[in-house]
Design a protein around this motif. Sequence first.
Motif, PDB file in Angstrom:
ATOM      1  N   ALA A  96       0.831  -1.207   0.000  1.00 64.00           N
ATOM      2  CA  ALA A  96       0.000   0.000   0.000  1.00 64.00           C
ATOM      3  C   ALA A  96       0.867   1.261   0.000  1.00 64.00           C
ATOM      4  O   ALA A  96       0.537   2.242  -0.674  1.00 64.00           O
ATOM      5  CB  ALA A  96      -0.926  -0.011   1.211  1.00 64.00           C
ATOM      6  N   SER A  97       1.967   1.235   0.743  1.00 68.65           N
ATOM      7  CA  SER A  97       2.869   2.396   0.775  1.00 68.65           C
ATOM      8  C   SER A  97       3.444   2.664  -0.610  1.00 68.65           C
ATOM      9  O   SER A  97       3.514   3.818  -1.069  1.00 68.65           O
ATOM     10  CB  SER A  97       3.995   2.165   1.780  1.00 68.65           C
ATOM     11  OG  SER A  97       3.483   1.951   3.084  1.00 68.65           O
ATOM     12  N   ILE A  98       3.856   1.606  -1.292  1.00 67.34           N
ATOM     13  CA  ILE A  98       4.389   1.757  -2.646  1.00 67.34           C
ATOM     14  C   ILE A  98       3.305   2.262  -3.594  1.00 67.34           C
ATOM     15  O   ILE A  98       3.556   3.121  -4.448  1.00 67.34           O
ATOM     16  CB  ILE A  98       4.973   0.418  -3.139  1.00 67.34           C
ATOM     17  CG1 ILE A  98       6.180   0.029  -2.272  1.00 67.34           C
ATOM     18  CG2 ILE A  98       5.352   0.485  -4.607  1.00 67.34           C
ATOM     19  CD1 ILE A  98       6.723  -1.345  -2.587  1.00 67.34           C
ATOM     20  N   ASN A 135       2.498   1.092 -13.778  1.00 65.76           N
ATOM     21  CA  ASN A 135       3.885   0.790 -14.116  1.00 65.76           C
ATOM     22  C   ASN A 135       4.860   1.361 -13.089  1.00 65.76           C
ATOM     23  O   ASN A 135       5.887   0.753 -12.794  1.00 65.76           O
ATOM     24  CB  ASN A 135       4.203   1.335 -15.509  1.00 65.76           C
ATOM     25  CG  ASN A 135       3.347   0.696 -16.577  1.00 65.76           C
ATOM     26  OD1 ASN A 135       3.036  -0.491 -16.495  1.00 65.76           O
ATOM     27  ND2 ASN A 135       2.948   1.459 -17.575  1.00 65.76           N
ATOM     28  N   THR A 136       4.534   2.536 -12.543  1.00 67.51           N
ATOM     29  CA  THR A 136       5.392   3.129 -11.521  1.00 67.51           C
ATOM     30  C   THR A 136       5.455   2.238 -10.286  1.00 67.51           C
ATOM     31  O   THR A 136       6.523   2.043  -9.698  1.00 67.51           O
ATOM     32  CB  THR A 136       4.876   4.526 -11.129  1.00 67.51           C
ATOM     33  OG1 THR A 136       4.778   5.337 -12.298  1.00 67.51           O
ATOM     34  CG2 THR A 136       5.809   5.189 -10.128  1.00 67.51           C
ATOM     35  N   ALA A 137       4.307   1.682  -9.875  1.00 68.68           N
ATOM     36  CA  ALA A 137       4.282   0.792  -8.713  1.00 68.68           C
ATOM     37  C   ALA A 137       5.138  -0.439  -8.947  1.00 68.68           C
ATOM     38  O   ALA A 137       5.850  -0.909  -8.042  1.00 68.68           O
ATOM     39  CB  ALA A 137       2.838   0.391  -8.403  1.00 68.68           C
ATOM     40  N   GLY A 153      12.580  -1.850  -7.341  1.00 69.06           N
ATOM     41  CA  GLY A 153      13.644  -1.108  -6.676  1.00 69.06           C
ATOM     42  C   GLY A 153      13.783  -1.480  -5.210  1.00 69.06           C
ATOM     43  O   GLY A 153      14.906  -1.670  -4.705  1.00 69.06           O
ATOM     44  N   VAL A 154      12.648  -1.597  -4.520  1.00 68.22           N
ATOM     45  CA  VAL A 154      12.685  -1.987  -3.107  1.00 68.22           C
ATOM     46  C   VAL A 154      13.261  -3.390  -2.956  1.00 68.22           C
ATOM     47  O   VAL A 154      14.094  -3.653  -2.072  1.00 68.22           O
ATOM     48  CB  VAL A 154      11.270  -1.898  -2.499  1.00 68.22           C
ATOM     49  CG1 VAL A 154      11.257  -2.506  -1.090  1.00 68.22           C
ATOM     50  CG2 VAL A 154      10.796  -0.454  -2.451  1.00 68.22           C
ATOM     51  N   ARG A 155      12.811  -4.309  -3.829  1.00 65.43           N
ATOM     52  CA  ARG A 155      13.307  -5.687  -3.760  1.00 65.43           C
ATOM     53  C   ARG A 155      14.815  -5.745  -4.024  1.00 65.43           C
ATOM     54  O   ARG A 155      15.554  -6.510  -3.386  1.00 65.43           O
ATOM     55  CB  ARG A 155      12.560  -6.537  -4.781  1.00 65.43           C
ATOM     56  CG  ARG A 155      13.136  -7.938  -5.037  1.00 65.43           C
ATOM     57  CD  ARG A 155      13.033  -8.819  -3.804  1.00 65.43           C
ATOM     58  NE  ARG A 155      13.667 -10.093  -4.023  1.00 65.43           N
ATOM     59  CZ  ARG A 155      13.014 -11.218  -4.337  1.00 65.43           C
ATOM     60  NH1 ARG A 155      11.704 -11.190  -4.486  1.00 65.43           N
ATOM     61  NH2 ARG A 155      13.651 -12.349  -4.504  1.00 65.43           N
ATOM     62  N   THR A 156      15.309  -4.911  -4.951  1.00 63.14           N
ATOM     63  CA  THR A 156      16.725  -4.918  -5.297  1.00 63.14           C
ATOM     64  C   THR A 156      17.580  -4.340  -4.176  1.00 63.14           C
ATOM     65  O   THR A 156      18.649  -4.870  -3.854  1.00 63.14           O
ATOM     66  CB  THR A 156      16.956  -4.119  -6.593  1.00 63.14           C
ATOM     67  OG1 THR A 156      16.155  -4.672  -7.637  1.00 63.14           O
ATOM     68  CG2 THR A 156      18.420  -4.151  -7.001  1.00 63.14           C
ATOM     69  N   ALA A 182       3.109  -5.426  -5.472  1.00 70.07           N
ATOM     70  CA  ALA A 182       3.452  -6.761  -4.975  1.00 70.07           C
ATOM     71  C   ALA A 182       4.237  -7.554  -6.007  1.00 70.07           C
ATOM     72  O   ALA A 182       5.198  -8.264  -5.671  1.00 70.07           O
ATOM     73  CB  ALA A 182       2.180  -7.510  -4.583  1.00 70.07           C
ATOM     74  N   LEU A 183       3.848  -7.463  -7.263  1.00 68.26           N
ATOM     75  CA  LEU A 183       4.569  -8.171  -8.314  1.00 68.26           C
ATOM     76  C   LEU A 183       5.998  -7.654  -8.430  1.00 68.26           C
ATOM     77  O   LEU A 183       6.937  -8.421  -8.643  1.00 68.26           O
ATOM     78  CB  LEU A 183       3.838  -8.015  -9.646  1.00 68.26           C
ATOM     79  CG  LEU A 183       2.513  -8.775  -9.772  1.00 68.26           C
ATOM     80  CD1 LEU A 183       1.790  -8.374 -11.046  1.00 68.26           C
ATOM     81  CD2 LEU A 183       2.758 -10.282  -9.760  1.00 68.26           C
ATOM     82  N   GLY A 184       6.156  -6.345  -8.313  1.00 64.53           N
ATOM     83  CA  GLY A 184       7.499  -5.769  -8.352  1.00 64.53           C
ATOM     84  C   GLY A 184       8.362  -6.285  -7.220  1.00 64.53           C
ATOM     85  O   GLY A 184       9.567  -6.545  -7.405  1.00 64.53           O
ATOM     86  N   LEU A 185       7.771  -6.450  -6.050  1.00 62.09           N
ATOM     87  CA  LEU A 185       8.520  -6.960  -4.902  1.00 62.09           C
ATOM     88  C   LEU A 185       8.932  -8.420  -5.085  1.00 62.09           C
ATOM     89  O   LEU A 185       9.802  -8.916  -4.364  1.00 62.09           O
ATOM     90  CB  LEU A 185       7.672  -6.823  -3.631  1.00 62.09           C
ATOM     91  CG  LEU A 185       7.464  -5.392  -3.125  1.00 62.09           C
ATOM     92  CD1 LEU A 185       6.386  -5.352  -2.050  1.00 62.09           C
ATOM     93  CD2 LEU A 185       8.772  -4.808  -2.591  1.00 62.09           C
ATOM     94  N   GLY A 186       8.299  -9.104  -6.035  1.00 63.09           N
ATOM     95  CA  GLY A 186       8.656 -10.499  -6.291  1.00 63.09           C
ATOM     96  C   GLY A 186       9.606 -10.680  -7.452  1.00 63.09           C
ATOM     97  O   GLY A 186       9.952 -11.817  -7.801  1.00 63.09           O
ATOM     98  N   VAL A 187      10.045  -9.594  -8.071  1.00 61.43           N
ATOM     99  CA  VAL A 187      10.914  -9.678  -9.246  1.00 61.43           C
ATOM    100  C   VAL A 187      12.372  -9.556  -8.827  1.00 61.43           C
ATOM    101  O   VAL A 187      12.737  -8.630  -8.104  1.00 61.43           O
ATOM    102  CB  VAL A 187      10.576  -8.558 -10.260  1.00 61.43           C
ATOM    103  CG1 VAL A 187      11.592  -8.541 -11.394  1.00 61.43           C
ATOM    104  CG2 VAL A 187       9.175  -8.760 -10.813  1.00 61.43           C
TER     105      VAL A 187
END
Length: 343
Positions: free
Chosen positions: A25-27, A51-53, A59-62, A303-308
């Motif tokens: 939610a923060s992202i 796309n920004t999310a 970025g957070v995951r990396t 959430a998908l970004g956090l899993g990449v």
Amino acid sequence: MIPHPCPRPAQAHLRRLLPGIALCASIAVLARGLEAAQIRLCGRVWLEALNTALLLGVGVRTCLRPGAVWVPGIKCCARTLLNVAIMCMGASFSMGAVLRAGPGLLAAVAGMVVFSLSFTCAVGWLVGLSATRTLLVACGNAICGNSAIMAAAPVIHAREEDVGATIAFTAAGGLVVVVGLPLLGPLLHLGGAAHGVLAGLTVYAVPQVMAAAAPFGPVAVQAGMLVKLMRVLMLGPVCAVLSVLRARMARTGPARGRVRVVPWYVTGFGAMMGLRAMGLLPPGMAAALAMMATGLTVLAMAALGLGVQAGAVLRAGRPLALTVVFSLLGLMGAALVLVRGMG
């Protein structure tokens, strides 16, 4: 001393989900803020919150890989809440507008979707892209970008890494199409409505269709939105076909068992669309469901970004990039031929 009561199972499950949901939610809120900043500074959106999310999540995951405490909530956003969002999308679809356009245009759009799916699968096979990612690219380019990719992913049992990587590449390609169509327009010598149909056939998201068609007048915007709605209509049938094919493969393969043919969210999408067509959804409720779908989708993209894993995306970059590029070129060429033929 009074013993502290044990939390109920539902409460305990919710507590496990809260950290990951709060992170997503923060992202999502930050992505929305960046989208609003683009409108204020540039007068238009160049990179949507969806796309920004995704990019922020990557970025957070990396930079800081979330620990185990975050995983349940992240998975909930990427799966359950995403499926709810897809179901709610049906409430924003106007069947009446499609029926008023006549069966000829609907048949042309359906044919274009079938061509794009087939062409992309052929390209993916030629460049050596995995079948899962090829199908995700095909659905995204042929139908409606991110939403189609995320709707098809559970049907074909795609991993979150596959979904995130595919969305990252297709989003970049889609942005090029949105920016390039208005620049290419004067060289095509098409009328306003034809420009709108071309945008509706090739651009991913509804706001992007509006942005690509707006330079050619209100008629182009109306035509583009109508064709875009027809493309979205193909989401349900395509997911249903993929479900049937997946079920047949499961029954004939080594892992036989009970297979769910049509996912519940696809059935819910059709039900919502039917309720609106029959006038059983008040306008206020339909608008609220559309807003809910958008908000939950942004949450799911985070959430998908956090899993990449960025490294895995780069390793699979060339086949995926080639498939996206040639798929878009094929779609653009076929759409241009169709528009000229209709004119």
